[in-house]
Motif scaffolding. Sequence first.
Motif, PDB file in Angstrom:
ATOM      1  N   GLU A 185       0.820  -1.207   0.000  1.00  0.00           N
ATOM      2  CA  GLU A 185       0.000   0.000   0.000  1.00  0.00           C
ATOM      3  C   GLU A 185       0.856   1.261   0.000  1.00  0.00           C
ATOM      4  OE1 GLU A 185      -3.311   2.186   2.888  1.00  0.00           O
ATOM      5  OE2 GLU A 185      -2.921   0.034   3.087  1.00  0.00           O
ATOM      6  N   SER A 186       1.946   1.242   0.789  1.00  0.00           N
ATOM      7  CA  SER A 186       2.756   2.449   0.971  1.00  0.00           C
ATOM      8  C   SER A 186       3.759   2.661  -0.160  1.00  0.00           C
ATOM      9  CB  SER A 186       3.495   2.362   2.314  1.00  0.00           C
ATOM     10  OG  SER A 186       4.410   3.414   2.470  1.00  0.00           O
ATOM     11  N   VAL A 187       4.482   1.586  -0.527  1.00  0.00           N
ATOM     12  CA  VAL A 187       5.540   1.698  -1.546  1.00  0.00           C
ATOM     13  C   VAL A 187       5.414   0.522  -2.526  1.00  0.00           C
ATOM     14  CG1 VAL A 187       7.203   3.094  -0.273  1.00  0.00           C
ATOM     15  CG2 VAL A 187       7.117   0.631   0.135  1.00  0.00           C
ATOM     16  N   PRO A 188       4.335   0.469  -3.295  1.00  0.00           N
ATOM     17  CA  PRO A 188       4.101  -0.694  -4.168  1.00  0.00           C
ATOM     18  C   PRO A 188       5.237  -0.945  -5.153  1.00  0.00           C
ATOM     19  CG  PRO A 188       2.655   1.155  -4.756  1.00  0.00           C
ATOM     20  CD  PRO A 188       3.282   1.494  -3.435  1.00  0.00           C
ATOM     21  N   GLU A 189       5.935   0.116  -5.532  1.00  0.00           N
ATOM     22  CA  GLU A 189       7.025  -0.055  -6.487  1.00  0.00           C
ATOM     23  C   GLU A 189       8.204  -0.809  -5.881  1.00  0.00           C
ATOM     24  OE1 GLU A 189       7.523   4.190  -4.806  1.00  0.00           O
ATOM     25  OE2 GLU A 189       5.990   2.627  -4.960  1.00  0.00           O
ATOM     26  N   TYR A 190       8.286  -0.852  -4.550  1.00  0.00           N
ATOM     27  CA  TYR A 190       9.357  -1.578  -3.862  1.00  0.00           C
ATOM     28  C   TYR A 190       8.885  -2.917  -3.301  1.00  0.00           C
ATOM     29  CZ  TYR A 190      12.252   2.632  -3.940  1.00  0.00           C
ATOM     30  OH  TYR A 190      12.997   3.714  -4.329  1.00  0.00           O
ATOM     31  N   ALA A 191       7.609  -3.068  -3.054  1.00  0.00           N
ATOM     32  CA  ALA A 191       7.106  -4.239  -2.336  1.00  0.00           C
ATOM     33  C   ALA A 191       7.420  -5.548  -3.063  1.00  0.00           C
ATOM     34  CB  ALA A 191       5.602  -4.104  -2.117  1.00  0.00           C
ATOM     35  N   ALA A 192       7.358  -5.525  -4.389  1.00  0.00           N
ATOM     36  CA  ALA A 192       7.615  -6.767  -5.133  1.00  0.00           C
ATOM     37  C   ALA A 192       9.043  -7.259  -4.942  1.00  0.00           C
ATOM     38  CB  ALA A 192       7.333  -6.553  -6.621  1.00  0.00           C
TER      39      ALA A 192
END
Length: 414
Positions: free
Chosen positions: A90-97
């Motif tokens: 939710e907060s940093v979707p570009e990093y979560a993966a």
Amino acid sequence: MVGAVSSGATALRGLSVLVIGAGAIGCAVAEGLAAAGAAVRVCERGGVASGTTAHGEGNVLVSDKGPGPELRLAQLSRRLWPETLAGLRESVPEYAARVEWEAKGGIVVATTTDGATTLRAFAARQRAAGVRCVELDATDLAAAEPALTREVGAALHYPDDAQVQPAGAATALLAAAVRAGAVVESDCAITGPLRDGDRLVGVRTARGPRHADLIVNAAGPWSGAVATLLGAPIAIRPRRGEVLVTAPLPPTVFHKVYDADYVGAVGSSSSDLETSAVVESTPAGPLLLGSSRRQTGFDDRLRVDSLATIARKAIRLFPALAEVAVMRAYGGFRPYVADHLPVIGPDPRLPGLWHATGHEGAGIGLSVGTAHLIVAALTGRPTDPDLTAFTVDRPAVLDIEYGVAEENTRDATP
């Protein structure tokens, strides 16, 4: 743990915190504190996740810990990881993966009769402490791991064991901290303390003075040197480990699989080489083969005897690996404490200083639980396990004879 502070995102508003170290522990602590409203600054002497975290396997384990406070911390962390991941998406979707969470479970095997007896007794104690594990018969084991040797006396399946990509997980946590207002400074080595009377009020760094209400020493294997610079030495020393990485393979290993000897190696206090077979897959295809432990100071040379023993023991578990190419090997330093417990909480000798270190090879898995304990303590909430289990004020931490002092100072600067 992103934003998961029951007392709200403003619980620590007005508190400034400087976190020393941007490995998994430092990144998780920074995220937890920033989510609770603290003004957070992270000082890292190199790059983010460039030390111990970059040289780990990403283990999130309960299977290797016997009953006691470290197991309770591991259980807390394992419960927190899924909600932490949800918060990162939710907060940093570009990093979560980049976290690459794999809840694949672990299988621990004993290849001798005595080892099987010991493993079953260890598992019984774990079950009594709330750990989920079940013994696999030969048919179930063959279905779970078709390539595993059939020369197994006992095999225990731990469904809650998991794995992350360590640098990806740390980076995602730090990105969430930055999104919540944290400031990160790389190439920011600590050079000394800033004091107001008996209280620590900041640090001198290679980039100038940095003031804060609270300093958190999360420098991993270098936290002993940092603590000494700040005037409150702790007995943390580096324990070297090495890993082999195979060429990419089709699906071959489906769990984290390790020999029961691994538990003994983790708990050993020997300075000599300790090895055990640990084999696990990665999403990209290569297998990671471990593991070794040896106290070499900060000597970072790869040791042929370690690598050869790791390979030999891995082949014993998975005979087909004898025909598999090894692409590379790497090693790193784990922050070792003689009593095998982390150091978490305030330093009674130096007001303003807290520690979050000494997790040895479990730092990735224990990171979010450690952050949770620190945030809870600072917001006045009860902690479970109690922080007193990890206090600085215990012989294994304060007896510097067992610390980092003079054994080998290569690359020992904080």
